[in-house]
Design a protein around this motif. Structure first.
Motif, mmCIF file in Angstrom:
data_model
loop_
_atom_site.group_PDB
_atom_site.id
_atom_site.type_symbol
_atom_site.label_atom_id
_atom_site.label_comp_id
_atom_site.label_asym_id
_atom_site.label_seq_id
_atom_site.Cartn_x
_atom_site.Cartn_y
_atom_site.Cartn_z
ATOM 1 N N PRO A 216 5.894 -7.286 -14.960
ATOM 2 C CA PRO A 216 4.958 -8.003 -15.827
ATOM 3 C C PRO A 216 4.900 -7.296 -17.184
ATOM 4 C CG PRO A 216 4.018 -7.648 -13.650
ATOM 5 C CD PRO A 216 5.320 -6.897 -13.695
ATOM 6 N N ILE A 217 4.735 -8.068 -18.270
ATOM 7 C CA ILE A 217 4.812 -7.533 -19.630
ATOM 8 C C ILE A 217 3.874 -6.350 -19.843
ATOM 9 C CG2 ILE A 217 4.292 -8.062 -22.045
ATOM 10 C CD1 ILE A 217 5.460 -10.838 -21.542
ATOM 11 N N VAL A 218 2.611 -6.486 -19.467
ATOM 12 C CA VAL A 218 1.646 -5.410 -19.702
ATOM 13 C C VAL A 218 2.050 -4.157 -18.931
ATOM 14 C CG1 VAL A 218 -0.744 -4.692 -19.381
ATOM 15 C CG2 VAL A 218 -0.239 -6.970 -20.248
ATOM 16 N N ASP A 219 2.471 -4.322 -17.688
ATOM 17 C CA ASP A 219 2.895 -3.191 -16.871
ATOM 18 C C ASP A 219 4.110 -2.500 -17.497
ATOM 19 O OD1 ASP A 219 2.944 -1.475 -14.613
ATOM 20 O OD2 ASP A 219 4.520 -2.700 -13.723
ATOM 21 N N LEU A 220 5.077 -3.268 -17.988
ATOM 22 C CA LEU A 220 6.268 -2.705 -18.608
ATOM 23 C C LEU A 220 5.893 -1.935 -19.877
ATOM 24 C CD1 LEU A 220 9.329 -2.357 -18.712
ATOM 25 C CD2 LEU A 220 9.473 -4.558 -19.898
ATOM 26 N N GLU A 221 5.036 -2.500 -20.695
ATOM 27 C CA GLU A 221 4.614 -1.819 -21.924
ATOM 28 C C GLU A 221 3.887 -0.518 -21.612
ATOM 29 O OE1 GLU A 221 2.540 -4.518 -24.523
ATOM 30 O OE2 GLU A 221 4.197 -5.937 -24.436
ATOM 31 N N ARG A 222 3.006 -0.516 -20.630
ATOM 32 C CA ARG A 222 2.285 0.715 -20.280
ATOM 33 C C ARG A 222 3.254 1.756 -19.716
ATOM 34 N NH1 ARG A 222 -0.767 -2.284 -22.667
ATOM 35 N NH2 ARG A 222 0.380 -1.130 -24.227
ATOM 36 N N ALA A 223 4.254 1.308 -18.949
ATOM 37 C CA ALA A 223 5.232 2.250 -18.393
ATOM 38 C C ALA A 223 6.069 2.877 -19.509
ATOM 39 C CB ALA A 223 6.135 1.526 -17.385
ATOM 40 N N ILE A 224 6.491 2.064 -20.473
ATOM 41 C CA ILE A 224 7.251 2.589 -21.617
ATOM 42 C C ILE A 224 6.392 3.581 -22.389
ATOM 43 C CG2 ILE A 224 8.247 1.973 -23.862
ATOM 44 C CD1 ILE A 224 9.118 -0.697 -22.545
ATOM 45 N N GLU A 225 5.143 3.206 -22.628
ATOM 46 C CA GLU A 225 4.208 4.073 -23.342
ATOM 47 C C GLU A 225 4.070 5.418 -22.632
ATOM 48 O OE1 GLU A 225 -0.314 3.469 -25.148
ATOM 49 O OE2 GLU A 225 0.488 2.042 -23.711
ATOM 50 N N ALA A 226 3.935 5.393 -21.318
ATOM 51 C CA ALA A 226 3.775 6.628 -20.542
ATOM 52 C C ALA A 226 5.016 7.517 -20.646
ATOM 53 C CB ALA A 226 3.485 6.287 -19.084
ATOM 54 N N ILE A 227 6.194 6.914 -20.555
ATOM 55 C CA ILE A 227 7.437 7.688 -20.655
ATOM 56 C C ILE A 227 7.551 8.324 -22.032
ATOM 57 C CG2 ILE A 227 9.958 7.485 -20.785
ATOM 58 C CD1 ILE A 227 9.747 5.416 -18.506
ATOM 59 N N GLU B 299 12.845 13.911 -26.313
ATOM 60 C CA GLU B 299 13.899 13.386 -27.165
ATOM 61 C C GLU B 299 13.702 11.878 -27.318
ATOM 62 O OE1 GLU B 299 16.189 15.288 -28.552
ATOM 63 O OE2 GLU B 299 15.741 17.140 -27.476
ATOM 64 N N PRO B 300 14.227 11.291 -28.393
ATOM 65 C CA PRO B 300 14.158 9.831 -28.526
ATOM 66 C C PRO B 300 14.825 9.149 -27.333
ATOM 67 C CG PRO B 300 14.879 10.837 -30.590
ATOM 68 C CD PRO B 300 14.871 11.929 -29.551
ATOM 69 N N GLN B 301 14.220 8.082 -26.865
ATOM 70 C CA GLN B 301 14.724 7.362 -25.706
ATOM 71 C C GLN B 301 15.341 6.042 -26.144
ATOM 72 O OE1 GLN B 301 14.561 8.806 -22.499
ATOM 73 N NE2 GLN B 301 14.043 10.483 -23.884
ATOM 74 N N SER B 302 16.582 5.809 -25.754
ATOM 75 C CA SER B 302 17.265 4.569 -26.122
ATOM 76 C C SER B 302 16.730 3.418 -25.270
ATOM 77 C CB SER B 302 18.768 4.704 -25.912
ATOM 78 O OG SER B 302 19.065 4.755 -24.527
ATOM 79 N N LEU B 303 16.963 2.204 -25.753
ATOM 80 C CA LEU B 303 16.558 1.023 -24.986
ATOM 81 C C LEU B 303 17.241 1.011 -23.627
ATOM 82 C CD1 LEU B 303 16.677 -1.729 -27.765
ATOM 83 C CD2 LEU B 303 14.648 -0.641 -26.796
ATOM 84 N N VAL B 304 18.503 1.410 -23.600
ATOM 85 C CA VAL B 304 19.256 1.408 -22.342
ATOM 86 C C VAL B 304 18.668 2.417 -21.360
ATOM 87 C CG1 VAL B 304 21.506 1.882 -21.294
ATOM 88 C CG2 VAL B 304 21.376 0.568 -23.415
ATOM 89 N N SER B 305 18.344 3.629 -21.831
ATOM 90 C CA SER B 305 17.796 4.630 -20.905
ATOM 91 C C SER B 305 16.421 4.201 -20.391
ATOM 92 C CB SER B 305 17.732 6.012 -21.555
ATOM 93 O OG SER B 305 16.761 6.055 -22.574
ATOM 94 N N LEU B 306 15.603 3.600 -21.258
ATOM 95 C CA LEU B 306 14.301 3.094 -20.808
ATOM 96 C C LEU B 306 14.481 1.974 -19.793
ATOM 97 C CD1 LEU B 306 12.394 3.063 -24.224
ATOM 98 C CD2 LEU B 306 11.844 4.493 -22.245
#
Length: 198
Positions: free
Chosen positions: A15-26, A32-39
């Motif tokens: 779900p969008i909100v869950d994905l955004e919060r997970a990205i935020e937490a990581i 180091e900067p995280q690429s879209l692929v690694s995320l």
């Protein structure tokens, strides 16, 4: 009409909100900067869904759409994404670190700082190679204390290279790095052999 990419995202992503919060937490804990692929890989989500979530997080942190502008921002650097303090709050953070957290540096931090001082600019990987230990938390500490800074990001590898700051010079009581003692006279010349270190 809904395009194929959007349908794929909706079918396979969290779900969008869950994905955004997970990205935020990581991104809160990433060094180091995280690429879209690694995320995307770490979250088991498609790259387009991660890209859209990043775009929404950037807008959210920037206070777009009537939200509150945060004291930090999400920036794309070195082929990846990373959180940074907004430039207008640098002084506040620096003052906090220098006045509220004046504890002494650990031996590991002092050794890492010496490596950076004499080998700068230097990447975290090179520091770890010289010290033969993981230096992630020590580098974070030194950055937090304002003793080192991110000098540049290698465009090919994405590795951040670190250098010392004027704050370190002030703490050492010198005007430039040229005033520091040469390290070569302190090293063994090999005339008596070297210990086999493993």
């Amino acid at each position: 009409m809904v395009d194929t990419e959007t349908m794929l995202i909706e079918e396979t992503a969290r779900p969008i909100v869950d994905l955004e919060r997970a990205i935020e937490a990581i991104l809160m804990v990433a060094d180091e900067p995280q690429s879209l692929v690694s995320l995307a890989t770490s979250l088991g989500s498609p790259v387009p869904a991660v890209r859209q979530s990043i775009e929404r997080l950037v807008a959210d942190f920037d206070g777009e759409n009537g939200g509150v502008r945060r004291g930090f921002e999400l920036r794309e650097v070195g082929g990846g994404w990373r959180m940074y303090v907004r430039a207008e709050y640098d002084d506040a953070v620096r003052d906090f670190v220098l006045t509220q957290n004046p504890s002494r540096l650990s031996q590991a931090a002092l050794e890492t700082l010496a490596v950076i001082t004499y080998k700068q600019p230097i990447s975290r990987g090179a520091i770890a190679s010289i010290r033969a230990v993981n230096v992630d938390s020590v580098v974070r500490t030194l950055l937090g204390r304002g003793l080192i800074t991110e000098a540049f990001t290698d465009s090919e590898t994405g590795a951040i290279h670190y250098a010392t700051t004027d704050t370190l010079l002030a703490q050492l009581g010198v005007n430039s790095l040229d005033e520091l003692p040469q390290i070569s006279p302190l090293l063994a010349d090999g005339s008596e052999g070297f210990d086999d270190v493993r």
